[in-house]
Design a protein around this motif. Structure first.
Motif, PDB file in Angstrom:
ATOM      1  N   MET A  32      -0.740   3.167 -14.827  1.00  0.00           N
ATOM      2  CA  MET A  32      -1.055   3.402 -13.443  1.00  0.00           C
ATOM      3  C   MET A  32      -1.518   2.089 -12.824  1.00  0.00           C
ATOM      4  SD  MET A  32      -3.750   6.141 -11.808  1.00  0.00           S
ATOM      5  CE  MET A  32      -3.162   7.404 -12.898  1.00  0.00           C
ATOM      6  N   LYS A  33      -1.138   1.872 -11.569  1.00  0.00           N
ATOM      7  CA  LYS A  33      -1.595   0.686 -10.856  1.00  0.00           C
ATOM      8  C   LYS A  33      -1.789   1.030  -9.389  1.00  0.00           C
ATOM      9  CE  LYS A  33       3.035  -1.150 -10.070  1.00  0.00           C
ATOM     10  NZ  LYS A  33       3.898  -2.280 -10.205  1.00  0.00           N
ATOM     11  N   ILE A  34      -2.577   0.229  -8.708  1.00  0.00           N
ATOM     12  CA  ILE A  34      -2.813   0.457  -7.286  1.00  0.00           C
ATOM     13  C   ILE A  34      -1.626  -0.100  -6.515  1.00  0.00           C
ATOM     14  CG2 ILE A  34      -4.299  -0.067  -5.331  1.00  0.00           C
ATOM     15  CD1 ILE A  34      -6.604  -0.317  -7.375  1.00  0.00           C
ATOM     16  N   HIS A  35      -1.010   0.747  -5.706  1.00  0.00           N
ATOM     17  CA  HIS A  35       0.138   0.338  -4.904  1.00  0.00           C
ATOM     18  C   HIS A  35      -0.268   0.067  -3.458  1.00  0.00           C
ATOM     19  CE1 HIS A  35       4.109   0.225  -3.126  1.00  0.00           C
ATOM     20  NE2 HIS A  35       3.739   1.189  -2.303  1.00  0.00           N
ATOM     21  N   LEU A  36      -1.198   0.882  -2.931  1.00  0.00           N
ATOM     22  CA  LEU A  36      -1.568   0.807  -1.524  1.00  0.00           C
ATOM     23  C   LEU A  36      -3.029   1.175  -1.365  1.00  0.00           C
ATOM     24  CD1 LEU A  36      -0.302   0.802   1.512  1.00  0.00           C
ATOM     25  CD2 LEU A  36      -0.537   3.274   1.277  1.00  0.00           C
ATOM     26  N   THR A  37      -3.712   0.466  -0.506  1.00  0.00           N
ATOM     27  CA  THR A  37      -5.049   0.837  -0.085  1.00  0.00           C
ATOM     28  C   THR A  37      -5.113   0.568   1.408  1.00  0.00           C
ATOM     29  OG1 THR A  37      -7.408   0.652  -0.609  1.00  0.00           O
ATOM     30  CG2 THR A  37      -6.120  -1.398  -0.573  1.00  0.00           C
ATOM     31  N   SER A  38      -6.173   0.991   2.069  1.00  0.00           N
ATOM     32  CA  SER A  38      -6.185   0.837   3.512  1.00  0.00           C
ATOM     33  C   SER A  38      -7.559   0.480   4.038  1.00  0.00           C
ATOM     34  CB  SER A  38      -5.699   2.130   4.187  1.00  0.00           C
ATOM     35  OG  SER A  38      -6.602   3.183   3.953  1.00  0.00           O
ATOM     36  N   VAL A  39      -7.558  -0.072   5.252  1.00  0.00           N
ATOM     37  CA  VAL A  39      -8.757  -0.242   6.057  1.00  0.00           C
ATOM     38  C   VAL A  39      -8.440   0.356   7.417  1.00  0.00           C
ATOM     39  CG1 VAL A  39      -9.711  -2.276   4.898  1.00  0.00           C
ATOM     40  CG2 VAL A  39      -8.136  -2.591   6.801  1.00  0.00           C
TER      41      VAL A  39
END
Length: 130
Positions: free
Chosen positions: A1-8
């Motif tokens: 598993m890996k982080i693909h998208l995050t947001s502000v």
């Protein structure tokens, strides 16, 4: 598993895009209109990892966003943290561009951090692990 998208959450997507690309140096990855209100699926990426994790500059219209961001800012808590090679050099570069910092570079053990105001409603931490 890996982080693909995050947001502000941002108050103004066009303004946020200018700040995140022109001041912070990210690259625009996606810019897709969504809905009739003018909102966009707007992401940026690091030029060092153009196929890496994307940061969504997400509209802040939802009623829960304002109290959430206000509480974070009042407590000095960054909404996101970005890694840099040299916090002091990046601090100097960004200050030269007029970026306001709420925390100057601070060494805490093996980490140096600084916190900036992204002009879009968020505090952002830059950090360097030595």
């Amino acid at each position: 598993m890996k982080i693909h998208l995050t947001s502000v959450f941002v108050d103004d997507q066009a303004h946020a895009l200018r700040f995140y690309t022109e001041a912070l140096g990210f690259l625009k990855k996606h810019d897709v209109p969504v809905g009739a209100g003018g909102d966009r699926w707007l992401t940026v990426v690091s030029p060092e990892a153009p196929d890496g994790t994307e940061l969504l500059l997400e509209p802040s219209a939802h009623p829960a966003v304002r109290p959430y961001r206000t509480a974070l800012a009042e407590d000095g808590i960054p909404a996101a943290s970005f890694s840099v090679d040299d916090v002091r050099a990046e601090y100097d570069r960004l200050r030269g561009l007029g970026v306001h910092f709420t925390q100057e570079p601070l060494e805490t053990g093996a980490v140096t951090t600084a916190v900036l105001d992204d002009t879009c409603g968020n505090l952002i931490q830059i950090m360097q692990v030595r």
